[in-house]
Structure formats: C-alpha cells, structure tokens
Design a protein around this motif. Structure first.
Motif, PDB file in Angstrom:
ATOM      1  N   TYR A  14      -6.074  22.742 -10.203  1.00  0.00           N
ATOM      2  CA  TYR A  14      -7.336  22.348 -10.826  1.00  0.00           C
ATOM      3  C   TYR A  14      -7.236  20.930 -11.358  1.00  0.00           C
ATOM      4  CZ  TYR A  14      -7.689  27.443 -10.887  1.00  0.00           C
ATOM      5  OH  TYR A  14      -7.693  28.760 -10.535  1.00  0.00           O
ATOM      6  N   ASP A  15      -8.341  20.275 -11.435  1.00  0.00           N
ATOM      7  CA  ASP A  15      -8.392  18.929 -12.003  1.00  0.00           C
ATOM      8  C   ASP A  15      -9.113  19.002 -13.347  1.00  0.00           C
ATOM      9  OD1 ASP A  15      -8.197  16.184 -12.303  1.00  0.00           O
ATOM     10  OD2 ASP A  15     -10.046  15.806 -11.198  1.00  0.00           O
ATOM     11  N   ILE A  16      -8.413  19.571 -14.335  1.00  0.00           N
ATOM     12  CA  ILE A  16      -9.015  19.699 -15.663  1.00  0.00           C
ATOM     13  C   ILE A  16      -8.044  19.159 -16.716  1.00  0.00           C
ATOM     14  CG2 ILE A  16     -10.506  21.635 -15.079  1.00  0.00           C
ATOM     15  CD1 ILE A  16      -8.504  23.486 -16.432  1.00  0.00           C
ATOM     16  N   PRO A  17      -8.584  18.574 -17.769  1.00  0.00           N
ATOM     17  CA  PRO A  17      -7.718  18.062 -18.832  1.00  0.00           C
ATOM     18  C   PRO A  17      -7.110  19.207 -19.644  1.00  0.00           C
ATOM     19  CG  PRO A  17     -10.024  17.685 -19.373  1.00  0.00           C
ATOM     20  CD  PRO A  17      -9.995  18.256 -17.991  1.00  0.00           C
ATOM     21  N   ILE A  18      -5.885  18.956 -20.107  1.00  0.00           N
ATOM     22  CA  ILE A  18      -5.149  19.934 -20.896  1.00  0.00           C
ATOM     23  C   ILE A  18      -4.807  19.327 -22.250  1.00  0.00           C
ATOM     24  CG2 ILE A  18      -2.987  21.243 -21.057  1.00  0.00           C
ATOM     25  CD1 ILE A  18      -2.991  21.279 -17.945  1.00  0.00           C
ATOM     26  N   VAL A  19      -4.994  20.128 -23.279  1.00  0.00           N
ATOM     27  CA  VAL A  19      -4.541  19.776 -24.623  1.00  0.00           C
ATOM     28  C   VAL A  19      -3.533  20.838 -25.022  1.00  0.00           C
ATOM     29  CG1 VAL A  19      -5.167  19.516 -27.048  1.00  0.00           C
ATOM     30  CG2 VAL A  19      -6.702  18.647 -25.267  1.00  0.00           C
ATOM     31  N   PHE A  20      -2.303  20.415 -25.310  1.00  0.00           N
ATOM     32  CA  PHE A  20      -1.295  21.354 -25.772  1.00  0.00           C
ATOM     33  C   PHE A  20      -1.404  21.551 -27.271  1.00  0.00           C
ATOM     34  CE2 PHE A  20       1.462  20.273 -21.996  1.00  0.00           C
ATOM     35  CZ  PHE A  20       1.486  21.558 -21.469  1.00  0.00           C
ATOM     36  N   ILE A  21      -1.126  22.765 -27.686  1.00  0.00           N
ATOM     37  CA  ILE A  21      -1.012  23.101 -29.098  1.00  0.00           C
ATOM     38  C   ILE A  21       0.390  23.672 -29.263  1.00  0.00           C
ATOM     39  CG2 ILE A  21      -1.874  24.579 -30.936  1.00  0.00           C
ATOM     40  CD1 ILE A  21      -4.572  24.533 -29.342  1.00  0.00           C
ATOM     41  N   THR A  22       1.127  23.163 -30.241  1.00  0.00           N
ATOM     42  CA  THR A  22       2.500  23.620 -30.370  1.00  0.00           C
ATOM     43  C   THR A  22       3.016  23.628 -31.800  1.00  0.00           C
ATOM     44  OG1 THR A  22       4.753  23.306 -29.537  1.00  0.00           O
ATOM     45  CG2 THR A  22       3.469  21.320 -29.958  1.00  0.00           C
ATOM     46  N   GLY A  23       3.852  24.580 -32.054  1.00  0.00           N
ATOM     47  CA  GLY A  23       4.614  24.618 -33.290  1.00  0.00           C
ATOM     48  C   GLY A  23       6.048  24.236 -32.992  1.00  0.00           C
ATOM     49  N   ASN A  24       6.303  23.959 -31.716  1.00  0.00           N
ATOM     50  CA  ASN A  24       7.640  23.651 -31.231  1.00  0.00           C
ATOM     51  C   ASN A  24       7.696  22.178 -30.836  1.00  0.00           C
ATOM     52  OD1 ASN A  24      10.174  23.723 -30.153  1.00  0.00           O
ATOM     53  ND2 ASN A  24       9.702  25.220 -28.556  1.00  0.00           N
ATOM     54  N   SER A  25       8.261  21.354 -31.690  1.00  0.00           N
ATOM     55  CA  SER A  25       8.225  19.919 -31.417  1.00  0.00           C
ATOM     56  C   SER A  25       9.603  19.332 -31.161  1.00  0.00           C
ATOM     57  CB  SER A  25       7.550  19.186 -32.578  1.00  0.00           C
ATOM     58  OG  SER A  25       8.224  19.470 -33.780  1.00  0.00           O
ATOM     59  N   ASP A  26      10.529  20.159 -30.608  1.00  0.00           N
ATOM     60  CA  ASP A  26      11.835  19.601 -30.293  1.00  0.00           C
ATOM     61  C   ASP A  26      11.701  18.639 -29.109  1.00  0.00           C
ATOM     62  OD1 ASP A  26      13.037  21.036 -27.674  1.00  0.00           O
ATOM     63  OD2 ASP A  26      11.821  22.467 -28.805  1.00  0.00           O
ATOM     64  N   LYS A  27      12.605  17.687 -29.040  1.00  0.00           N
ATOM     65  CA  LYS A  27      12.522  16.587 -28.071  1.00  0.00           C
ATOM     66  C   LYS A  27      12.459  17.083 -26.627  1.00  0.00           C
ATOM     67  CE  LYS A  27      14.789  12.332 -26.681  1.00  0.00           C
ATOM     68  NZ  LYS A  27      15.918  11.436 -26.857  1.00  0.00           N
ATOM     69  N   CYS A  28      13.287  18.024 -26.275  1.00  0.00           N
ATOM     70  CA  CYS A  28      13.333  18.530 -24.898  1.00  0.00           C
ATOM     71  C   CYS A  28      12.000  19.164 -24.494  1.00  0.00           C
ATOM     72  CB  CYS A  28      14.468  19.535 -24.762  1.00  0.00           C
ATOM     73  SG  CYS A  28      14.652  20.212 -23.106  1.00  0.00           S
ATOM     74  N   THR A  29      11.438  19.991 -25.372  1.00  0.00           N
ATOM     75  CA  THR A  29      10.156  20.644 -25.090  1.00  0.00           C
ATOM     76  C   THR A  29       9.043  19.615 -24.943  1.00  0.00           C
ATOM     77  OG1 THR A  29      10.831  22.631 -26.279  1.00  0.00           O
ATOM     78  CG2 THR A  29       8.466  22.312 -25.955  1.00  0.00           C
ATOM     79  N   LEU A  30       8.993  18.658 -25.855  1.00  0.00           N
ATOM     80  CA  LEU A  30       7.944  17.632 -25.783  1.00  0.00           C
ATOM     81  C   LEU A  30       8.073  16.771 -24.538  1.00  0.00           C
ATOM     82  CD1 LEU A  30       7.586  16.559 -29.521  1.00  0.00           C
ATOM     83  CD2 LEU A  30       6.074  18.031 -28.166  1.00  0.00           C
TER      84      LEU A  30
END
Length: 124
Positions: free
Chosen positions: A74-90
C-alpha cells in the motif's frame, strides 16, 4: 472527503484514547485493530489513508514488520506510536520511512497537531 485512519494498538486503554482524540479532528473516520493480522485483513477490504501503528504489538508480527508489509502493498503514510525507544528498535522503525514516531506517553495536543499536518499534506 473524510480520511480513514486505522489505529493498530493492542492496549485497549491507549486505543480508546487515540480513537477519541482523533475523532475530534474534522473530516476523519477512525477504524481500529488490536493486532497486525487484523489490520492487514481490514486493509484488504478497505485501505485507510493513514495508519497509526504501535511498534510493540503482540501477535505474530510487531509493528515494524507490519509497516514493512504495508510499504510493499500500500502507498499510505505510517505514524508509529511507541513506548520502546531503544536505539536498535528506532533504527529499524526509521528504515520503514514513517511520517512520524510518537513516543508514549502521548501528548493529546501534539498528536492532534501531527495528524492534522499529515492530513493537510495528503490534501495537497
């Protein structure tokens, strides 16, 4: 014409907060899914204009894996929501080219501002 926003969040309290906040924005229709598989099935039937996606989803796939699949199909924009902000995940999340990454706890006004900006960009 209203923009359909699909919220994919497995925490019901956060999901309800996101849904009620986004419903306050004019010209939006809010859909919700509790996991990535449910979201993918919903998108097969009706593609949303924007996807709000929790990175730390439970189920077979996490939010980053869902975003990778969404980007292919799909060609749709994504906004992530996270409580996990470790460097590898980001770093993994950024590779999927999201419009924004919003950290939990979520600021209601910032969320509205971000979503309104994306809707405005999509309307141009």
């Amino acid at each position: 014409m209203p923009i359909k926003i699909l919220i994919v969040e497995d925490n019901m309290i956060i999901q309800m907060f996101l849904e009620s906040t986004i419903k306050e924005i004019k010209n939006t229709v809010v859909l919700t899914a509790n996991n990535g598989e449910e979201a993918l099935a919903m998108m097969e039937l009706d593609t949303p204009g924007l996807l709000l996606l929790d990175i730390g989803l439970s189920g077979k796939r996490n939010g980053i894996e869902i975003a990778e699949l969404v980007n292919i199909k799909y060609d749709i924009p994504i906004v992530f929501i996270t409580g996990n902000s470790d460097k590898c995940t980001l770093e993994r999340a950024v590779k999927t080219r999201p419009r924004h990454i919003i950290n939990k706890p979520i600021d209601e006004n910032k969320l509205k501002f971000e979503i309104q900006g994306i809707i405005k960009d999509l309307s141009l």
